[in-house]
Scaffold this motif. Sequence first.
Motif, short mmCIF file in Angstrom:
data_model
loop_
_atom_site.label_atom_id
_atom_site.label_comp_id
_atom_site.label_asym_id
_atom_site.label_seq_id
_atom_site.Cartn_x
_atom_site.Cartn_y
_atom_site.Cartn_z
N GLY A 134 0.83 -1.20 0.00
CA GLY A 134 0.00 0.00 0.00
C GLY A 134 0.86 1.25 0.00
O GLY A 134 2.07 1.18 0.22
N VAL A 135 0.21 2.39 -0.24
CA VAL A 135 0.93 3.66 -0.37
C VAL A 135 0.24 4.74 0.45
O VAL A 135 -0.98 4.88 0.42
CB VAL A 135 1.00 4.10 -1.85
N LEU A 136 1.05 5.49 1.18
CA LEU A 136 0.62 6.72 1.86
C LEU A 136 1.21 7.88 1.09
O LEU A 136 2.43 7.98 0.94
CB LEU A 136 1.12 6.73 3.31
N LEU A 137 0.35 8.76 0.58
CA LEU A 137 0.80 9.84 -0.30
C LEU A 137 0.54 11.19 0.36
O LEU A 137 -0.59 11.51 0.70
CB LEU A 137 0.09 9.75 -1.65
N VAL A 138 1.59 11.97 0.53
CA VAL A 138 1.53 13.23 1.27
C VAL A 138 1.80 14.41 0.33
O VAL A 138 2.57 14.28 -0.62
CB VAL A 138 2.56 13.23 2.42
N SER A 139 1.16 15.56 0.61
CA SER A 139 1.41 16.79 -0.14
C SER A 139 1.03 16.65 -1.61
O SER A 139 1.86 16.75 -2.51
CB SER A 139 2.89 17.19 -0.01
N VAL A 140 -0.26 16.43 -1.83
CA VAL A 140 -0.75 16.13 -3.18
C VAL A 140 -1.17 17.41 -3.91
O VAL A 140 -1.99 18.17 -3.39
CB VAL A 140 -1.93 15.16 -3.13
N HIS A 141 -0.65 17.61 -5.11
CA HIS A 141 -1.06 18.72 -5.96
C HIS A 141 -2.14 18.24 -6.93
O HIS A 141 -2.26 17.04 -7.21
CB HIS A 141 0.13 19.28 -6.74
N ALA A 142 -2.91 19.18 -7.45
CA ALA A 142 -4.07 18.83 -8.28
C ALA A 142 -3.69 18.03 -9.52
O ALA A 142 -4.43 17.15 -9.96
CB ALA A 142 -4.82 20.09 -8.69
N ASP A 143 -2.51 18.31 -10.08
CA ASP A 143 -2.12 17.65 -11.32
C ASP A 143 -1.24 16.42 -11.10
O ASP A 143 -0.67 15.87 -12.03
CB ASP A 143 -1.39 18.62 -12.24
N ASP A 144 -1.12 15.98 -9.86
CA ASP A 144 -0.28 14.82 -9.55
C ASP A 144 -0.90 13.56 -10.14
O ASP A 144 -2.04 13.22 -9.81
CB ASP A 144 -0.12 14.67 -8.03
N PRO A 145 -0.20 12.84 -11.04
CA PRO A 145 -0.78 11.65 -11.66
C PRO A 145 -0.74 10.40 -10.78
O PRO A 145 -1.37 9.39 -11.11
CB PRO A 145 0.10 11.45 -12.90
N LEU A 146 -0.02 10.45 -9.65
CA LEU A 146 0.16 9.25 -8.85
C LEU A 146 -1.15 8.67 -8.30
O LEU A 146 -1.36 7.45 -8.35
CB LEU A 146 1.14 9.51 -7.71
N THR A 194 -8.17 45.70 8.54
CA THR A 194 -7.67 45.35 7.21
C THR A 194 -6.85 44.06 7.33
O THR A 194 -5.65 44.08 7.61
CB THR A 194 -6.79 46.49 6.64
N VAL A 195 -7.55 42.96 7.13
CA VAL A 195 -6.95 41.64 7.36
C VAL A 195 -6.56 41.00 6.02
O VAL A 195 -7.42 40.82 5.14
CB VAL A 195 -7.91 40.71 8.12
N ALA A 196 -5.29 40.68 5.88
CA ALA A 196 -4.77 40.06 4.66
C ALA A 196 -4.53 38.57 4.90
O ALA A 196 -4.57 38.09 6.03
CB ALA A 196 -3.46 40.74 4.25
N THR A 197 -4.26 37.86 3.80
CA THR A 197 -3.91 36.44 3.94
C THR A 197 -2.77 36.09 2.99
O THR A 197 -2.66 36.64 1.89
CB THR A 197 -5.12 35.53 3.66
N ILE A 198 -1.94 35.16 3.45
CA ILE A 198 -0.90 34.55 2.63
C ILE A 198 -1.33 33.11 2.40
O ILE A 198 -1.44 32.32 3.34
CB ILE A 198 0.47 34.59 3.33
N THR A 199 -1.62 32.77 1.15
CA THR A 199 -2.13 31.44 0.85
C THR A 199 -0.99 30.48 0.51
O THR A 199 0.13 30.89 0.22
CB THR A 199 -3.10 31.46 -0.35
N GLY A 200 -1.32 29.19 0.53
CA GLY A 200 -0.42 28.20 -0.03
C GLY A 200 -0.59 28.16 -1.54
O GLY A 200 -1.35 28.95 -2.11
N PRO A 201 0.12 27.25 -2.23
CA PRO A 201 -0.01 27.15 -3.69
C PRO A 201 -1.43 26.73 -4.06
O PRO A 201 -1.93 25.71 -3.57
CB PRO A 201 1.01 26.08 -4.08
#
Length: 348
Positions: A134-146, A194-201
């Motif tokens: 089995g596989v544990l997959l961490v930090s997945v991006h939308a275009d990840d084919p895995l 005036t509340v700003a945000t820093i987002t992830g990718p």
Amino acid sequence: MAGTRRHGAGRGRPTLEEVAARAGVGRGTVSRVINGSPRVSDRTRTAVEQAVAELGYVPNRVARALAANRADAVALVIPEPETRLFAEPYFSDIIRGVGAELAETDLQLLLTLIRTPKERQRLADYLSAHRVDGVLLVSVHADDPLPDLLERIEMPAVLSGRRSAHESVPYVDSDNTGGAQSAVEHLIGRGRETVATITGPLDMYVAQCRLEGYSAAVRAAGREVEAELVASADFTEEGGRRAMRQLLSQRPDLDGVFAASDVMAAGARQVLREYGRGVPDDVALVGFEDSAVARHMDPPLTSVRQSTEEMGRAMVRVLLEEIAGRSDRTAKRPQMVLPTQLVRRESS
């Protein structure tokens, strides 16, 4: 002496048949005891265990794995470079949780980093050969084919987080939207205008959810979500620094910042200090994860707590269930969302 013969240097490895003869049971019964089957009486189990101890029998795990079509291993796959793995507490906490939960099993853990397309292809070939269970997959991006590959080869898998709201692969996630919303509601409740945000990718669903939580809190307060108050980064400290400089150049009047990770909040804090902005007097600051970074910042960082180590443990539990029932591909796939909690400290 023959009645108490033990395995010694002059003999070969004790066999399953010898254990069965010593215990006075059949070979299949010994196999069931060794593999933890409940279909054995306490008296028989005790007899077999005593025979195992007397003979010094050690099960051949390789043969057992082959007989069961099992590799006795799972892969923890992190598609990120070493710099992120060692710089961000999120990954070490996941690994700690996974390792702690797997310690209760006989499974080996294979840690794999993917940094290049070549490494990705090599891993795909390795997994396609079913060299792990089995596989544990961490930090997945939308275009990840895995994840799609894992489904295609029917490899049991669990994701840390999701690629979208319609994720088909089993996953364990945190309440990213609710946690972010509580962080921004806290800043607004503390009188920040005036509340700003820093987002992830934003090709990662986790970052989209945390931005969604920010936006929901801003709108609930009767305010508009302003593009100048949103800066995208990459969950790294340097990304937090760049985003904070961008926000200050666009909106120097900002007085609150929600950073979508503690590491980015640490980068933002450095820039605020460079610009002579005090925290929290001039700018209140909140992060996400409640990692060691949050506790060791100056001042200590208010942060949304997600139990990252528990996420790792939960991923293993879900994966073991998937491995045990791997033939049933029609059943509803496990989906787990863990709660979050705002931890208030001096930064806000």
